[in-house]
Write a protein that holds these residues in place. Structure first.
Motif, PDB file in Angstrom:
ATOM      1  N   THR A 129       0.799  -1.224   0.000  1.00  0.00           N
ATOM      2  CA  THR A 129       0.000   0.000   0.000  1.00  0.00           C
ATOM      3  C   THR A 129       0.831   1.273   0.000  1.00  0.00           C
ATOM      4  O   THR A 129       0.278   2.357  -0.033  1.00  0.00           O
ATOM      5  CB  THR A 129      -0.957   0.024   1.212  1.00  0.00           C
ATOM      6  OG1 THR A 129      -0.192  -0.104   2.409  1.00  0.00           O
ATOM      7  CG2 THR A 129      -1.974  -1.099   1.117  1.00  0.00           C
ATOM      8  N   HIS A 157      -1.154  -4.512  -4.164  1.00  0.00           N
ATOM      9  CA  HIS A 157      -0.614  -3.280  -4.744  1.00  0.00           C
ATOM     10  C   HIS A 157      -1.544  -2.733  -5.824  1.00  0.00           C
ATOM     11  O   HIS A 157      -1.857  -1.535  -5.837  1.00  0.00           O
ATOM     12  CB  HIS A 157       0.780  -3.534  -5.320  1.00  0.00           C
ATOM     13  CG  HIS A 157       1.388  -2.322  -5.937  1.00  0.00           C
ATOM     14  ND1 HIS A 157       1.795  -1.242  -5.199  1.00  0.00           N
ATOM     15  CD2 HIS A 157       1.639  -2.016  -7.234  1.00  0.00           C
ATOM     16  CE1 HIS A 157       2.270  -0.314  -6.004  1.00  0.00           C
ATOM     17  NE2 HIS A 157       2.185  -0.765  -7.250  1.00  0.00           N
ATOM     18  N   SER A 160      -4.713  -1.342  -4.184  1.00  0.00           N
ATOM     19  CA  SER A 160      -4.443  -0.064  -3.525  1.00  0.00           C
ATOM     20  C   SER A 160      -4.351   1.056  -4.548  1.00  0.00           C
ATOM     21  O   SER A 160      -4.914   2.139  -4.352  1.00  0.00           O
ATOM     22  CB  SER A 160      -3.146  -0.157  -2.723  1.00  0.00           C
ATOM     23  OG  SER A 160      -2.797   1.088  -2.199  1.00  0.00           O
TER      24      SER A 160
END
Length: 175
Positions: A129, A157, A160
């Protein structure tokens, strides 16, 4: 259960496990033509598991836990799971562990692996994140992750980043 055509499943099943023959097998040895009872070999997991689990008669061989699940590794995972380089042990560590534990009844190992995955997943989510600058910094962290953890990192990832993009779009619409 993984797909028959899954590259990860194929690579996991190709991992070597220590085995010991329980029978004399004349004519099957490589050099002298015979395999004696008690002969130790490392076989791919798919073959060792198949020969160890015989439905009729006595098993041809017995398998042992692979080195990636040795007591020293389990002790390191108990002490601090975040510091263990799982990729160095097996690139598909958790898949291999799950397949091996299908052959063994080891509740303690299941508990250790569950605890370590939870602890490592929290750190993976934390690294995933962060901003792009932190992603480059986390590359050393990524080196020690097994394949399942790398997929988890990518998913966290990307999620996010998608949420940040969505929030940016929604604030533009309000302004």
């Amino acid at each position: 259960m993984a797909s028959y055509y899954s590259v990860d499943a194929i690579l996991t099943d190709a991992q070597k496990v220590p085995c010991a023959f329980e029978l004399d097998l004349p004519g099957l040895g490589f050099i002298d033509g015979n395999i004696k009872k008690g002969t130790q070999v490392n076989l791919p997991l798919w073959l060792g598991g198949y020969l160890a689990v015989q439905k009729f008669g006595e098993p041809i061989l017995t398998t042992d836990l692979p080195p990636s699940l040795a007591p020293r590794v389990l002790n390191a995972l108990k002490a601090n799971p975040r510091t263990v380089d799982l990729r160095a042990l097996a690139s598909h560590f958790y898949e291999l562990s799950a397949r091996v534990l299908d052959l063994f009844d080891e509740d303690e190992i299941v508990d250790v692996l569950t605890m370590s995955f939870k602890a490592r997943a929290a750190e993976i989510a934390d690294h995933a994140t962060h901003t792009q600058g932190a992603l480059v910094e986390a590359s050393g962290f990524l080196r020690g992750l097994d394949e399942m953890e790398r997929q988890l990192f990518r998913a966290a990832h990307d999620s996010s980043r998608a949420v940040k993009a969505w929030l940016g779009e929604s604030t533009k619409k309000k302004a």
